[in-house]
Motif scaffolding. Structure first.
Motif, PDB file in Angstrom:
ATOM      1  N   TYR A   1      52.580  56.995  37.143  1.00 45.31           N
ATOM      2  CA  TYR A   1      51.354  56.230  37.398  1.00 45.31           C
ATOM      3  C   TYR A   1      51.082  55.289  36.215  1.00 45.31           C
ATOM      4  O   TYR A   1      50.719  54.129  36.388  1.00 45.31           O
TER       5      TYR A   1
ATOM      6  N   GLY B   1      42.063  53.741  42.914  1.00 50.30           N
ATOM      7  CA  GLY B   1      43.120  53.450  41.946  1.00 50.30           C
ATOM      8  C   GLY B   1      44.283  52.743  42.604  1.00 50.30           C
ATOM      9  O   GLY B   1      44.115  52.042  43.605  1.00 50.30           O
ATOM     10  N   LEU B   2      45.457  52.950  42.036  1.00 48.60           N
ATOM     11  CA  LEU B   2      46.644  52.291  42.580  1.00 48.60           C
ATOM     12  C   LEU B   2      46.841  52.647  44.047  1.00 48.60           C
ATOM     13  O   LEU B   2      47.396  51.881  44.810  1.00 48.60           O
ATOM     14  N   GLY B   3      46.371  53.830  44.433  1.00 48.37           N
ATOM     15  CA  GLY B   3      46.490  54.251  45.832  1.00 48.37           C
ATOM     16  C   GLY B   3      45.774  53.295  46.777  1.00 48.37           C
ATOM     17  O   GLY B   3      46.267  52.980  47.853  1.00 48.37           O
TER      18      GLY B   3
ATOM     19  N   SER C   1      38.137  58.162  39.895  1.00 47.28           N
ATOM     20  CA  SER C   1      39.415  58.850  40.097  1.00 47.28           C
ATOM     21  C   SER C   1      40.026  58.466  41.434  1.00 47.28           C
ATOM     22  O   SER C   1      41.215  58.175  41.536  1.00 47.28           O
ATOM     23  N   ALA C   2      39.195  58.439  42.464  1.00 49.15           N
ATOM     24  CA  ALA C   2      39.708  58.168  43.808  1.00 49.15           C
ATOM     25  C   ALA C   2      40.212  56.730  43.934  1.00 49.15           C
ATOM     26  O   ALA C   2      41.278  56.478  44.488  1.00 49.15           O
TER      27      ALA C   2
ATOM     28  N   PHE D   1      46.124  61.312  48.961  1.00 49.63           N
ATOM     29  CA  PHE D   1      46.411  60.675  47.674  1.00 49.63           C
ATOM     30  C   PHE D   1      45.218  59.863  47.199  1.00 49.63           C
ATOM     31  O   PHE D   1      44.806  59.929  46.056  1.00 49.63           O
TER      32      PHE D   1
ATOM     33  N   SER E   1      42.393  61.656  45.629  1.00 51.57           N
ATOM     34  CA  SER E   1      42.787  62.461  44.459  1.00 51.57           C
ATOM     35  C   SER E   1      42.810  63.952  44.757  1.00 51.57           C
ATOM     36  O   SER E   1      42.406  64.762  43.921  1.00 51.57           O
TER      37      SER E   1
HETATM   38  N1  TRP Z   1      43.399  58.606  43.870  1.00 44.45           N
HETATM   39  C1  TRP Z   1      44.068  57.793  42.904  1.00 44.45           C
HETATM   40  C2  TRP Z   1      44.505  56.504  43.568  1.00 44.45           C
HETATM   41  O1  TRP Z   1      44.184  56.255  44.697  1.00 44.45           O
HETATM   42  C3  TRP Z   1      45.244  58.449  42.293  1.00 44.45           C
HETATM   43  C4  TRP Z   1      44.970  59.777  41.729  1.00 44.45           C
HETATM   44  C5  TRP Z   1      44.231  60.076  40.650  1.00 44.45           C
HETATM   45  C6  TRP Z   1      45.414  60.996  42.236  1.00 44.45           C
HETATM   46  N2  TRP Z   1      44.205  61.416  40.460  1.00 44.45           N
HETATM   47  C7  TRP Z   1      44.921  61.990  41.433  1.00 44.45           C
HETATM   48  C8  TRP Z   1      46.179  61.284  43.328  1.00 44.45           C
HETATM   49  C9  TRP Z   1      45.176  63.325  41.731  1.00 44.45           C
HETATM   50  C10 TRP Z   1      46.438  62.604  43.613  1.00 44.45           C
HETATM   51  C11 TRP Z   1      45.922  63.617  42.821  1.00 44.45           C
HETATM   52  O2  TRP Z   1      45.164  55.720  42.960  1.00 44.45           O
END
Ligand code: TRP
Length: 451
Positions: A101, A22-24, A19-20, A224, A227
């Motif tokens: 997203y 990702g696109l971020g 989850s953590a 972000f 997550s």
């Molecule tokens: N953390 C993810 C990223 O870095 C994006 C993401 C997934 C997210 N779930 C989230 C961001 C919930 C904020 C809240 O791409």
């Protein structure tokens, strides 16, 4: 029916890392680092992850494991009065974030395919820009948004163990291995020395002069990328069957997420420097334009491009499932809907909300600035106030389970949540609202006037 649980602790950790990461990490981090001055930003960002991000993960973990409920139900069970009605914020945020997203993730799928079928031999930045324009909006964009959401729905419909846990056991190691291999390749390029210099030498002068933009950007990125702020970590921790050391788990998760973000810099900056491209230019489309130009230029660019864009697609998928899971767990727990219909109905609704983004990129800004600048920050504020001031004793006791006597560390944690996190989040919220108001009265008003 008994509530679902993770089969293994590793499964839980990998799901949270998935989850953590990702696109971020891959799309947002390099361009923000480029914009905010390279090494100086990196240093501040690392401090924020350790001092603010790590304690904030624990806030969500504790709520989830204590209640074994979705975020809306969890807040309702623990709180009283006005708190009972605040959990819906997480559901709204989830809808908004996932809708765009998925569109951006669809672009990465499209770019992977372009590499397979045609390669990235473009005549230069103009052609790369035109290509981005044709991928970002229109029928292609809509189609790949649909494909991506179908994958997300498929995994979530298969359940916590059969879908999420199985999926992340494949996806997360794949991301790390592919990134590591590309970083090694980046090291072999002649331009790597210049790129590392730019990336790794913090210029303390920059921090002193630009702190007003560096600090909030670093805080926003930290929340972000981990997550935080919409109950993903509450939901994932709610599927924990037994009491383990949550602080150790949070440390591994924050550590791996940071490792990936830092590794991405070791991949992207050498590629850009090798092709003589300025990092940080051009915002959200910039990375597509600059990287496709670079892949057209450097040795083995086509293979690298396919691997890179494909890897980002996988990372986006392992993040997107966590957002849909929050919404689905809400419907399952609170309304009693079965997992399959809940996944399909919510996934289709998210898809529809994202359709405007595939028509005009103004909607990307409209959604992203709202979700990222305001809703997520508001969610984090709510959770920090709730744990810090409403249920601190229960929270501290819950954190102690699986760890033992916390001693003064438990109190230190509560005080970090009560004051520094709340202050950082309040400042970010203020800036997010100002930025959104600027956007509504500026770019959006112009866009409307041009209709
Ligand atoms: N953390 C993810 C990223 O870095 C994006 C993401 C997934 C997210 N779930 C989230 C961001 C919930 C904020 C809240 O791409």
């Amino acid at each position: 029916m008994a509530r679902e649980t993770w089969a293994t602790r590793t499964g839980f950790i990998l799901a949270a890392v998935g989850s953590a990461v990702g696109l971020g990490n891959i799309w947002r981090f390099p361009f923000i680092t480029g914009q905010e001055g390279g090494g100086a930003f990196l240093l501040v960002y690392l401090l924020f992850v350790a001092l603010i991000g790590f304690p904030a993960i624990l806030v969500e973990f504790v709520i989830g494991r204590y209640t074994h409920l979705n975020p809306v139900g969890a807040i309702r069970e623990l709180g009283s009065g006005v708190w009972n009605h605040l959990g819906w914020l997480f559901v709204v945020t989830g809808f908004v974030i996932l809708s765009y997203y998925s569109v951006v993730a669809g672009w990465f799928l499209r770019y992977t395919l372009i590499g397979v079928t045609d390669g990235y031999a473009l005549s230069g930045a103009d052609e790369a820009g035109a290509l981005f324009g044709s991928v970002a909006t229109g029928l292609d964009s809509l189609l790949f948004h649909a494909v991506f959401m179908a994958l997300v729905i498929g995994i979530i419909a298969a359940g916590v163990r059969g879908g999420i846990e199985l999926g992340v056991k494949v996806m997360v190691p794949a991301i790390v291995v592919l990134l590591g291999a590309m970083a090694v390749y980046g090291f072999t390029l002649d331009a790597s020395t210049a790129a590392y210099g730019y990336y790794l030498s913090p210029d303390f002068g920059t921090i002193a002069t630009d702190w007003q933009s560096i600090l909030p950007a670093a805080a926003g990125q930290a929340f972000f990328t981990l997550s935080l702020g919409m109950g993903v970590m509450i939901t994932y921790a709610s599927y924990l069957g037994e009491d383990r050391n949550l602080a150790a788990d949070a440390g591994v998760i924050a550590g791996l997420d940071t490792l990936v973000a830092v590794l991405v810099g070791f991949v992207v900056f050498p590629f850009l420097f090798a092709a003589g491209i300025e990092p940080g230019a051009g915002g959200p489309g910039g990375i597509f334009v600059s990287l496709t130009t670079a892949f057209g230029d450097i040795p083995a660019g086509r293979v690298l491009g396919v691997v890179f864009f494909g890897m980002v697609g996988i990372a986006a998928l392992s993040s997107a499932i966590s957002i849909l899971e929050v919404l689905v767990s809400y419907l399952i727990d609170e309304v009693g809907v079965d997992r399959l219909p809940a996944s399909v109905a919510l996934g289709v609704a998210v898809f529809l909300l994202g359709v405007p983004v595939t028509v005009d990129l103004i909607f990307l800004d409209l959604f992203d600035k709202l979700a990222d600048g305001i809703l997520l920050v508001l969610g984090s504020l709510l959770l920090a106030l709730f744990v810090g001031w409403v249920v601190p004793d229960a929270a501290r006791a819950e954190l102690g389970k699986g760890i033992g006597d916390l001693g003064s560390l438990g109190t230190a944690w509560i005080w970090i949540v009560r004051v520094p996190i709340v202050v950082v989040v309040l400042v970010s919220l203020y800036l997010g609202i100002v930025d959104y108001a600027d956007f509504l009265t500026g770019d959006l008003a112009e866009w409307l006037a041009a209709r």
